[in-house]
Design a protein around this motif. Structure first.
Motif, PDB file in Angstrom:
ATOM      1  N   GLY A 123       0.841  -1.200   0.000  1.00  0.00           N
ATOM      2  CA  GLY A 123       0.000   0.000   0.000  1.00  0.00           C
ATOM      3  C   GLY A 123       0.870   1.241   0.000  1.00  0.00           C
ATOM      4  N   THR A 124       0.384   2.278  -0.676  1.00  0.00           N
ATOM      5  CA  THR A 124       1.139   3.541  -0.738  1.00  0.00           C
ATOM      6  C   THR A 124       0.214   4.740  -0.528  1.00  0.00           C
ATOM      7  OG1 THR A 124       0.903   3.467  -3.150  1.00  0.00           O
ATOM      8  CG2 THR A 124       3.003   2.701  -2.245  1.00  0.00           C
ATOM      9  N   GLY A 125      -0.719   4.613   0.428  1.00  0.00           N
ATOM     10  CA  GLY A 125      -1.557   5.753   0.808  1.00  0.00           C
ATOM     11  C   GLY A 125      -0.835   6.567   1.872  1.00  0.00           C
ATOM     12  N   SER A 126      -1.576   7.438   2.515  1.00  0.00           N
ATOM     13  CA  SER A 126      -1.000   8.353   3.491  1.00  0.00           C
ATOM     14  C   SER A 126      -0.248   7.619   4.607  1.00  0.00           C
ATOM     15  CB  SER A 126      -2.137   9.179   4.069  1.00  0.00           C
ATOM     16  OG  SER A 126      -1.660  10.049   5.009  1.00  0.00           O
ATOM     17  N   SER A 127      -0.826   6.520   5.109  1.00  0.00           N
ATOM     18  CA  SER A 127      -0.188   5.800   6.227  1.00  0.00           C
ATOM     19  C   SER A 127       1.170   5.264   5.798  1.00  0.00           C
ATOM     20  CB  SER A 127      -1.073   4.641   6.702  1.00  0.00           C
ATOM     21  OG  SER A 127      -2.346   5.114   7.065  1.00  0.00           O
ATOM     22  N   SER A 128       1.204   4.625   4.640  1.00  0.00           N
ATOM     23  CA  SER A 128       2.460   4.078   4.130  1.00  0.00           C
ATOM     24  C   SER A 128       3.458   5.195   3.850  1.00  0.00           C
ATOM     25  CB  SER A 128       2.190   3.278   2.855  1.00  0.00           C
ATOM     26  OG  SER A 128       3.379   3.041   2.166  1.00  0.00           O
TER      27      SER A 128
ATOM     28  N   ARG B 234       0.313  -0.098  -5.819  1.00  0.00           N
ATOM     29  CA  ARG B 234      -0.710  -0.330  -6.839  1.00  0.00           C
ATOM     30  C   ARG B 234      -1.009   0.977  -7.573  1.00  0.00           C
ATOM     31  NH1 ARG B 234      -6.080  -3.422  -4.894  1.00  0.00           N
ATOM     32  NH2 ARG B 234      -6.634  -1.362  -4.115  1.00  0.00           N
ATOM     33  N   THR B 235      -1.098   2.059  -6.794  1.00  0.00           N
ATOM     34  CA  THR B 235      -1.384   3.379  -7.389  1.00  0.00           C
ATOM     35  C   THR B 235      -0.405   4.406  -6.827  1.00  0.00           C
ATOM     36  OG1 THR B 235      -3.722   2.769  -7.371  1.00  0.00           O
ATOM     37  CG2 THR B 235      -3.211   5.080  -7.767  1.00  0.00           C
ATOM     38  N   PRO B 236       0.389   5.048  -7.670  1.00  0.00           N
ATOM     39  CA  PRO B 236       1.277   6.104  -7.159  1.00  0.00           C
ATOM     40  C   PRO B 236       0.459   7.294  -6.661  1.00  0.00           C
ATOM     41  CG  PRO B 236       1.680   5.663  -9.515  1.00  0.00           C
ATOM     42  CD  PRO B 236       0.463   4.896  -9.138  1.00  0.00           C
TER      43      PRO B 236
ATOM     44  N   ALA C  87      -7.645  14.376  -6.041  1.00  0.00           N
ATOM     45  CA  ALA C  87      -8.823  13.526  -6.242  1.00  0.00           C
ATOM     46  C   ALA C  87      -8.810  12.376  -5.235  1.00  0.00           C
ATOM     47  CB  ALA C  87      -8.874  12.998  -7.666  1.00  0.00           C
ATOM     48  N   LYS C  88      -7.620  11.852  -4.951  1.00  0.00           N
ATOM     49  CA  LYS C  88      -7.439  11.008  -3.771  1.00  0.00           C
ATOM     50  C   LYS C  88      -6.893  11.952  -2.726  1.00  0.00           C
ATOM     51  CE  LYS C  88      -6.066   6.527  -5.764  1.00  0.00           C
ATOM     52  NZ  LYS C  88      -6.427   5.440  -4.850  1.00  0.00           N
ATOM     53  N   ARG C  89      -7.156  11.681  -1.465  1.00  0.00           N
ATOM     54  CA  ARG C  89      -6.678  12.560  -0.398  1.00  0.00           C
ATOM     55  C   ARG C  89      -5.195  12.879  -0.597  1.00  0.00           C
ATOM     56  NH1 ARG C  89      -8.681  15.354   4.221  1.00  0.00           N
ATOM     57  NH2 ARG C  89      -6.917  15.777   5.538  1.00  0.00           N
TER      58      ARG C  89
END
Ligand code: NA7
Length: 536
Positions: A186-191, A210-212, A327-329
């Motif tokens: 995962g590469t969202g805010s937490s990661s 998965r998504t940059p 568009a994504k946080r």
């Protein structure tokens, strides 16, 4: 009074002991109502109780991301850093609980399993995991927007022999990755917050993307004593300026859109916004969430900045986001992209080949590549906005289950109420500005509205208040329409539910801005709760 020995008959049940549950409990008990507050965790904190991963911190500046309701509180609390880290935010929440003596109203370590509205008695019947049956006139769900983590559901995960960790349920004693081969999924805010710190410890870190994502530097730092002194002296002004903005944070921005700016002023303004750092990059121009052309100009500029942070051109290309910024946080980082310049960090681009399965020793990709790991970290995100509400068996009139009502979209009125569920209030629910606004300020507004409404119902001798279906329909259509004028609907994200398999996809928060929403709710109140049905 100890909540365990307190009455099972009360005026209100409040669910959650985060910023929202604590403030709601404070307001209602101060007004003389009996409150039973229920919290799953062993103590206060909400999201800040659970999310203890390395680097966990707020993406809104601490001087703003704090309660404004008490002068003494805001003038005496000293935030050490511009972006407070999780231990400091938790310490603050604990301090608030102590200062206003709120723990006595709470039953901790307990989940609300069901809440059924009894139409004959006009009361909520609430059952807890502790086996208690509560009866309450009002039910306030302050259970959080990001409190139900997504479970890792990878094929073969049960075969993997090493330890696994979830960012949202991090061990309290911490984790030592020294000398370990670690996977971060995962590469969202937490990661993005955890990766740089895990990389510093681990022998090797593989980041599975998965998504940059877009991330803007926080430029985090400690506040000086002088800054804190000044902030304490000018808190009224800080709050006043924040309240003038549509996002509840004060900032400077030009009045024209990005696409109208000439080249030189654009460059200057974007450099200024970049140096200011953080989430406010999205406010560099007023039209970035509404005008795709303006957004694209700024997104491309930001991508150049990101590219300059990464040495290897192929890694840089793979880390480049492909969607409109915001568009994504929008993430806020400290050294995230630079971390990929380290010899002990490898980016695994899942767009080349996805995860096939877990093995005893690690992960196998669809193309057959195998990796061995001593530990795996999952940073997979949350079933946002509706997850915690749908997790409870909440039944309104006619036994209607909330999650059934919401299976084709979270229909609501002002985000705080939903038709057919009398005397139920939702704090920062779908349909309210919630996560698009300074979260603590949006919580304060929703809690104050709820307390004021409960008072109105009680003082005027009503038994129930509930949203009218017609107004709910109009509000929900309006929320949906507004979201379609923005970039938010252009990509799958937790804002839309698109990150959860099988969930109805629609942008959930109210994107029309805090000022508009607050004014609208004020008018609802001033017009005798327009859109609500009150019954004796
Ligand atoms: P996010 O922002 O939802 O990020 C979750 C990440 O996990 C994201 O990169 C996802 O990729 C990825 N993900 C989810 N499932 C998988 C699977 N099955 N395989 C690979 N990768 C996966 O959650 P966070 O906890 O980081 O942040 C949530 C909010 O908390 C944040 O915005 C702040 O406001 C605070 P995807 O993008 O879906 O392709």
């Amino acid at each position: 009074m100890n909540a365990q020995s307190s009455p099972s008959q009360c005026d209100a049940v409040v669910v959650g002991a985060g910023f929202a549950g604590l403030y709601q409990t404070h307001l209602l008990t101060k007004a003389g109502y009996t409150v039973r507050a229920i919290e799953k965790a062993p103590d206060v904190g909400g999201t800040w109780y659970w999310n203890r991963y390395p680097g966990a911190r707020c993406d809104i500046e601490s001087l703003t991301y704090s309660y404004s309701f008490d002068e003494e509180l805001q003038r005496t609390w000293k935030w050490p850093q511009k972006y407070a880290e999780q231990p400091d935010i938790l310490r603050y929440i604990q301090h608030v609980a102590d200062r206003f003596d709120l723990r006595k109203h709470f039953t901790f370590g307990t989940t609300v399993e069901s809440a059924h509205f009894d139409e004959k008695a006009n009361r909520w019947r609430i059952r807890t995991s502790g086996g208690e049956e509560l009866s309450s006139q009002f039910l306030v769900m302050a259970s959080g927007c990001l409190s139900v983590p997504l479970e890792p559901r990878f094929k073969g995960l049960e075969k993997y022999k090493g330890p696994t960790y979830r960012t949202s349920r991090w061990p309290h004693e911490g984790v030592d990755f020294t000398g370990k081969r670690v996977a971060m999924i995962g590469t969202g805010s937490s990661s993005i917050q955890a990766t740089p710190l895990v990389a510093k410890q681990a022998a090797h870190l593989h980041v599975f993307q998965r998504t940059p994502q877009f991330a803007i530097p926080a430029w985090n730092r400690h506040y000086t004593d002088e800054e804190i002194k000044q902030a304490h002296e000018s808190y009224d002004e800080i709050r006043r300026l924040a309240r003038q903005s549509e996002v509840g944070i004060s900032y400077e921005a030009p009045s024209i859109g990005a696409k109208e700016a000439d080249k030189e002023s654009l460059r200057k303004q974007l450099e200024f916004a970049w140096q200011r750092g953080g989430y406010l990059m999205l406010a560099a121009y007023p039209d970035l969430v509404t005008d795709i052309e303006s957004n694209s100009i700024v997104s491309e500029w930001v991508k150049e900045k990101i590219r300059a942070r990464i040495k290897d051109p192929d890694t840089a290309r793979r880390l480049m986001p492909q969607y409109p910024m915001g568009a994504k946080r929008l993430c806020v980082d400290t050294d995230y992209f630079e971390t990929f310049n380290r010899d002990n960090v490898t980016l695994v681009d899942l767009r080349d080949s996805g995860i096939q399965e877990f093995t005893e020793k690690g992960i196998r990709l669809e193309n057959g590549t195998e990796y061995e790991f001593d530990a795996v970290v999952f940073a997979l995100g949350f079933d946002a906005m509706t997850g915690a509400l749908n997790a409870v068996d909440i039944r309104g009139r006619g036994g209607l289950l909330l999650r059934d009502k919401w299976k084709d979209g979270a229909k609501n009125y002002l985000g705080v109420s939903t038709a057919g569920f009398p005397n139920l209030f939702i704090i920062t629910g779908p349909g309210s500005p919630s996560v698009l606004y300074n979260m603590v300020a949006s919580i304060e507004q929703n809690c104050e509205f709820t307390a004021q409404t409960i008072d109105y119902v009680r003082k005027n001798g009503y038994a129930t208040i509930e949203a009218k279906p017609r107004e709910e329909k109009a509000w929900s259509q309006y929320v949906d329409w507004i979201s379609k004028q923005t970039i938010y609907t252009k990509v799958k994200s937790w804002y839309t539910g698109g990150n959860v398999g099988g969930k109805h996809v629609a942008f959930m928060p109210y994107a029309g801005g805090g000022l508009t929403y607050f004014e609208y709710t004020r008018q609802v109140v001033d017009n005798g709760y327009r859109g609500f049905k009150l019954a004796a």
